[in-house]
Design a protein around this motif. Structure first.
Motif, PDB file in Angstrom:
ATOM      1  N   UNK A 109      13.917 -40.630 -44.416  1.00  0.00           N
ATOM      2  CA  UNK A 109      13.020 -40.782 -45.566  1.00  0.00           C
ATOM      3  C   UNK A 109      13.750 -40.333 -46.823  1.00  0.00           C
ATOM      4  N   UNK A 110      13.809 -41.223 -47.807  1.00  0.00           N
ATOM      5  CA  UNK A 110      14.427 -40.905 -49.092  1.00  0.00           C
ATOM      6  C   UNK A 110      13.325 -40.834 -50.143  1.00  0.00           C
ATOM      7  N   UNK A 111      13.187 -39.678 -50.770  1.00  0.00           N
ATOM      8  CA  UNK A 111      12.181 -39.495 -51.816  1.00  0.00           C
ATOM      9  C   UNK A 111      12.761 -39.815 -53.177  1.00  0.00           C
ATOM     10  N   UNK A 112      12.065 -40.646 -53.938  1.00  0.00           N
ATOM     11  CA  UNK A 112      12.485 -40.975 -55.306  1.00  0.00           C
ATOM     12  C   UNK A 112      11.485 -40.328 -56.251  1.00  0.00           C
ATOM     13  N   UNK A 113      11.957 -39.417 -57.079  1.00  0.00           N
ATOM     14  CA  UNK A 113      11.061 -38.612 -57.902  1.00  0.00           C
ATOM     15  C   UNK A 113      11.473 -38.683 -59.368  1.00  0.00           C
ATOM     16  N   UNK A 114      10.490 -38.508 -60.249  1.00  0.00           N
ATOM     17  CA  UNK A 114      10.739 -38.547 -61.693  1.00  0.00           C
ATOM     18  C   UNK A 114       9.424 -38.810 -62.403  1.00  0.00           C
ATOM     19  N   UNK A 115       9.404 -38.572 -63.724  1.00  0.00           N
ATOM     20  CA  UNK A 115       8.152 -38.762 -64.463  1.00  0.00           C
ATOM     21  C   UNK A 115       7.851 -40.242 -64.653  1.00  0.00           C
ATOM     22  N   UNK A 116       6.647 -40.562 -65.126  1.00  0.00           N
ATOM     23  CA  UNK A 116       6.224 -41.943 -65.324  1.00  0.00           C
ATOM     24  C   UNK A 116       7.183 -42.680 -66.253  1.00  0.00           C
ATOM     25  N   UNK A 117       7.525 -43.913 -65.872  1.00  0.00           N
ATOM     26  CA  UNK A 117       8.398 -44.732 -66.710  1.00  0.00           C
ATOM     27  C   UNK A 117       9.878 -44.531 -66.480  1.00  0.00           C
ATOM     28  N   UNK A 118      10.247 -43.756 -65.436  1.00  0.00           N
ATOM     29  CA  UNK A 118      11.673 -43.485 -65.218  1.00  0.00           C
ATOM     30  C   UNK A 118      12.362 -44.578 -64.394  1.00  0.00           C
ATOM     31  N   UNK A 119      11.597 -45.517 -63.828  1.00  0.00           N
ATOM     32  CA  UNK A 119      12.199 -46.631 -63.093  1.00  0.00           C
ATOM     33  C   UNK A 119      12.030 -46.592 -61.591  1.00  0.00           C
ATOM     34  N   UNK A 120      11.220 -45.654 -61.071  1.00  0.00           N
ATOM     35  CA  UNK A 120      11.032 -45.525 -59.612  1.00  0.00           C
ATOM     36  C   UNK A 120      10.438 -46.802 -59.008  1.00  0.00           C
ATOM     37  N   UNK A 121       9.281 -47.200 -59.519  1.00  0.00           N
ATOM     38  CA  UNK A 121       8.588 -48.373 -58.969  1.00  0.00           C
ATOM     39  C   UNK A 121       9.363 -49.654 -59.222  1.00  0.00           C
TER      40      UNK A 121
END
Length: 383
Positions: free
Chosen positions: A85-97
């Motif tokens: 499992x790789x978690x992608x974290x960051x605030x809204x608008x950082x490009x995760x989705x």
């Protein structure tokens, strides 16, 4: 014509010029995407490491708008190992989705396009670069090899169709085993039971609005697991749920991942969820990766000032404080990004070199990497 009053001003003439140029660019992308009978050799590739389920290699995903080009994902490189499992974290608008939608090729087209880079998907006997694959090939990959658990189940489910019909549609679309209607119903009920729904026969005949939020989330997970995908993208799957149901959903995802030997790309704002779920963590800021490593590296030895700020902003059990820390400043304009470190204007740990170009990636250990000038004197630069 009115004179340019401030930096954010864009004249109608300039907007039209940008729009014309962007239409030319997106037209070329769409022309390539809609080709038929494309030889497999064009999108066939080789994994750098066969133990990875998917590899993002220098991915650039842009949105060509009338105001300019938004570099939503700007040179992202990381891997999702098989069974991890790789978690992608960051605030809204950082490009995760947007990163996950690039893998699924579900970007809002024609404005949203993968402008450069590769996304190598391991299919077992072969590997595809999904950024070069045509639509007809991607339709077979989505839901089959790669599936997505969307953020809000009420919008992901169709309100006018029963739960059973919606899950069976996934099975019918990827019906390589030529399942009969009775077999598909049997498989659907089996999936509902697998995700912890006790009244599976009853839920099979219900509409989405008749179910609670937690039940709807379980149904969406059942749909995602219908074809035993190699990689599951979980886009904030617990955001709309209370903490008790959230814990159940996380336990469920862990169990199901091991049962079908899938990999999970887990996208969330919640660092507590990441700490519990992830084997590896990727920290994103303004479309770029600022730090990546194992969960132990990120949570016990955070290196980038942004990661340190995120850690400081979460509440700690047993520690009483009057006010939680918040990172000062705001994210730079995505249409006009600075030519130095994107976090510099918000950083409280700047050094003299921070005024230079965007920092390269530095290896702090075999697994731990960070893009920050604070470590240039400590380690050699790596590319």
């Amino acid at each position: 014509m009115a004179k340019k009053q401030n930096v954010g001003y864009l004249s109608v003439r300039e907007s039209r010029r940008i729009s014309r140029e962007n239409r030319k660019i997106t037209k070329e992308f769409e022309k390539r995407r809609k080709r038929r009978n494309v030889p497999e050799s064009e999108y066939l590739t080789t994994m750098k490491d066969p133990n990875n389920a998917v590899e993002f290699d220098d991915l650039h995903t842009y949105f060509y708008t009338d105001a300019g080009t938004v570099k939503a994902v700007d040179g992202v490189t990381f891997e999702v190992p098989i069974g991890k499992t790789v978690g992608v974290v960051g605030e809204s608008g950082c490009g995760k989705s947007v990163t996950s939608l690039s893998l699924m090729q579900l970007l809002q087209r024609p404005q949203g396009q993968v402008a450069a880079g590769e996304i190598r998907l391991n299919l077992g006997d072969k590997a595809y670069d999904v950024t070069k694959a045509p639509d007809e090939v991607l339709q077979k990959i989505r839901g089959n090899a790669v599936s997505m658990i969307f953020q809000e189940p009420m919008t992901a489910l169709n309100p006018v169709f029963k739960i059973g019909d919606q899950i069976e549609e996934v099975l019918e679309l990827h019906n390589e085993e030529k399942l009969t209607e009775s077999k598909m119903k049997e498989r659907t009920i089996e999936l509902l039971e697998m995700v912890g729904i006790a009244n599976s026969e009853g839920v099979y005949k219900m509409y989405p609005h008749e179910l609670s939020g937690g039940m709807r989330q379980r149904v969406v997970i059942a749909m995602a697991l219908a074809c035993n995908p190699r990689i599951i993208i979980a886009d904030e799957p617990t955001t709309a749920l209370d903490v008790t149901i959230q814990a159940q959903i996380l336990d469920l995802l862990r169990q199901l991942k091991d049962r079908i030997n899938s990999s999970i790309m887990f996208i969330t704002h919640d660092l507590g969820v990441i700490a519990e779920m992830a084997d590896f963590v990727v920290v994103m800021y303004a479309g770029r990766i600022v730090e990546k490593g194992t969960a132990d590296d990120i949570f016990h030895h955070p290196a980038h000032p942004y990661t340190i700020g995120l850690m400081a902003s979460k509440p700690v059990v047993g520690k009483k404080i009057d006010k939680l820390y918040s990172i000062p400043g705001k994210v730079p304009n995505p249409i006009n990004m600075p030519d130095y470190c994107y976090f510099k204007d918000r950083c409280e740990m700047c050094v003299d070199k921070c005024s230079g170009e965007y920092p390269c990636e530095i290896s702090l250990s075999e697994t731990h990497k960070v893009s920050c000038y604070r470590y240039y004197d400590m380690k050699e630069e790596t590319k």
